[in-house]
Design a protein around this motif. Structure first.
Motif, short mmCIF file in Angstrom:
data_model
loop_
_atom_site.label_atom_id
_atom_site.label_comp_id
_atom_site.label_asym_id
_atom_site.label_seq_id
_atom_site.Cartn_x
_atom_site.Cartn_y
_atom_site.Cartn_z
N ILE A 45 0.81 -1.21 0.00
CA ILE A 45 0.00 0.00 0.00
C ILE A 45 0.84 1.27 0.00
CG2 ILE A 45 -1.90 -1.22 1.09
CD1 ILE A 45 -1.26 0.31 3.69
N ALA A 46 2.10 1.17 0.41
CA ALA A 46 2.96 2.36 0.43
C ALA A 46 3.12 2.96 -0.96
CB ALA A 46 4.32 2.02 1.02
N THR A 47 3.07 2.12 -1.97
CA THR A 47 3.31 2.57 -3.34
C THR A 47 2.02 2.81 -4.12
OG1 THR A 47 3.61 0.24 -3.95
CG2 THR A 47 5.59 1.54 -3.53
N GLY A 48 0.86 2.79 -3.44
CA GLY A 48 -0.38 3.13 -4.11
C GLY A 48 -1.25 1.98 -4.54
N ASN A 49 -0.84 0.74 -4.25
CA ASN A 49 -1.69 -0.41 -4.53
C ASN A 49 -2.74 -0.57 -3.43
OD1 ASN A 49 -0.13 -1.72 -6.84
ND2 ASN A 49 1.46 -1.60 -5.28
N THR A 50 -3.78 -1.33 -3.70
CA THR A 50 -4.70 -1.76 -2.67
C THR A 50 -4.55 -3.27 -2.48
OG1 THR A 50 -6.48 -1.93 -4.31
CG2 THR A 50 -6.33 0.10 -3.02
N ALA A 51 -4.97 -3.78 -1.32
CA ALA A 51 -4.64 -5.15 -0.96
C ALA A 51 -5.85 -5.94 -0.50
CB ALA A 51 -3.58 -5.16 0.15
N VAL A 52 -5.89 -7.21 -0.91
CA VAL A 52 -6.82 -8.21 -0.36
C VAL A 52 -5.94 -9.23 0.35
CG1 VAL A 52 -8.52 -9.99 -0.88
CG2 VAL A 52 -8.51 -7.85 -2.19
N VAL A 53 -6.02 -9.25 1.66
CA VAL A 53 -5.10 -10.04 2.47
C VAL A 53 -5.80 -11.27 3.03
CG1 VAL A 53 -3.55 -9.99 4.46
CG2 VAL A 53 -3.92 -7.90 3.13
#
Length: 296
Positions: A174-182
């Motif tokens: 997320i630091a680089t602008g992605n979103t995450a499904v964990v």
């Protein structure tokens, strides 16, 4: 008047999807035990529908999060560290129970996880200068390369490192602008589900991080094959599952970060950030400054 017969209030753990806290749509739960086999809680057993809902939430949030300034993303990641610091004792207890650690060792894990958030917060406005720049070309052109986020990233969190490892795989995404499904550790999901409560109160937009608990072997194939997921981190998958998911991801050209032996206590490099970055290169003609033909 004291009441010595007061009943304990057990915590109900829920998923974290789209900035909200739903139960699994299937209604299923599974027992989570400590390292000695003692019952700790019932965690939601996420379904394929939960995974799809998480992808929809992540996609909806991706444009706004990628479009935010790097400075703002760094401030929000730092805010996560602040909130964790305030709930340190809770996470020390949960990590100790999840991993069978002494209180002092669990505290070291939690402190390292908090520091990891701060470390990645400092990188949000610096990574572009490390991996981007001006390229020398033959011709009257400016040639500039800049990094951009890949998009929606599925992350299979480490199975053994329930909190430090979890943070170490979420924060760089997320630091680089992605979103995450964990997909949290199956046997030790409680620190991950509690992290969702922190993220919800830390200025992080809903949908940027979505946390599911349950079986990676059940949700992984659907997420690897999902056409609206751009990349997958296989850190928490065993060898057989990782092979199957990599094959499924190849069918729709996802970026894949393969599992590897890692010591999450060591200082991280930039490779987890660059694993989910695309490079955009722009050519722009230089202009003439006058009749002499000189250019800039």
């Amino acid at each position: 008047m004291s009441d010595t017969t007061r009943l304990s209030v057990f915590k109900t753990y829920k998923l974290y999807v789209g900035g909200k806290f739903p139960r699994s749509e299937s209604g299923r739960v599974y027992e989570v035990s400590d390292s000695k086999g003692n019952w700790l809680a019932n965690a939601p057993l996420s379904s394929r529908k939960d995974a799809r809902d998480a992808v929809v939430a992540a996609r909806k949030a991706q444009g706004g999060w990628a479009g935010a300034t790097a400075y703002l993303r760094g401030q929000i990641l730092y805010r996560v560290a602040e909130m964790l610091e305030g709930r340190r004792d809770q996470f020390v207890r949960e990590v100790a129970e999840a991993e069978g650690l002494s209180k002092s060792k669990a505290a070291a894990q939690v402190d390292a996880a908090i520091d990891r958030w701060v470390w990645y917060a400092g990188w949000t406005d610096k990574i572009a200068q490390v991996v981007g720049g001006a390229n020398p070309v033959a011709g009257p052109y400016f040639n500039l390369s800049t990094p951009e986020p890949t998009g929606v990233v599925t992350v299979l969190a480490p199975q053994e490192s329930s909190f430090l490892g979890l943070v170490s795989v979420i924060a760089p995404v997320i630091a680089t602008g992605n979103t995450a499904v964990v997909v949290a550790s199956e046997k030790a999901p409680l620190p991950a589900l509690s992290l969702g409560e922190v993220l919800a109160t830390s200025d992080l937009p809903g949908g940027v991080v979505n946390i599911l608990s349950g079986k990676a072997s059940e949700m992984g194939p659907h997420l690897a094959a999902h056409r609206d997921v751009n990349a997958i981190d296989l850190t928490g998958a065993d060898a057989d599952l990782a092979r199957d998911l990599e094959i499924a991801a190849a069918d729709n050209l996802k970026r894949v970060l393969r599992p590897r032996t890692e010591d999450f206590a060591e200082s991280p490099g930039t490779d987890r950030m660059t694993a989910f970055l695309e490079t955009k290169t722009v050519w722009h003609p230089t202009g003439s400054l006058g009749a002499s033909g000189s250019s800039y």
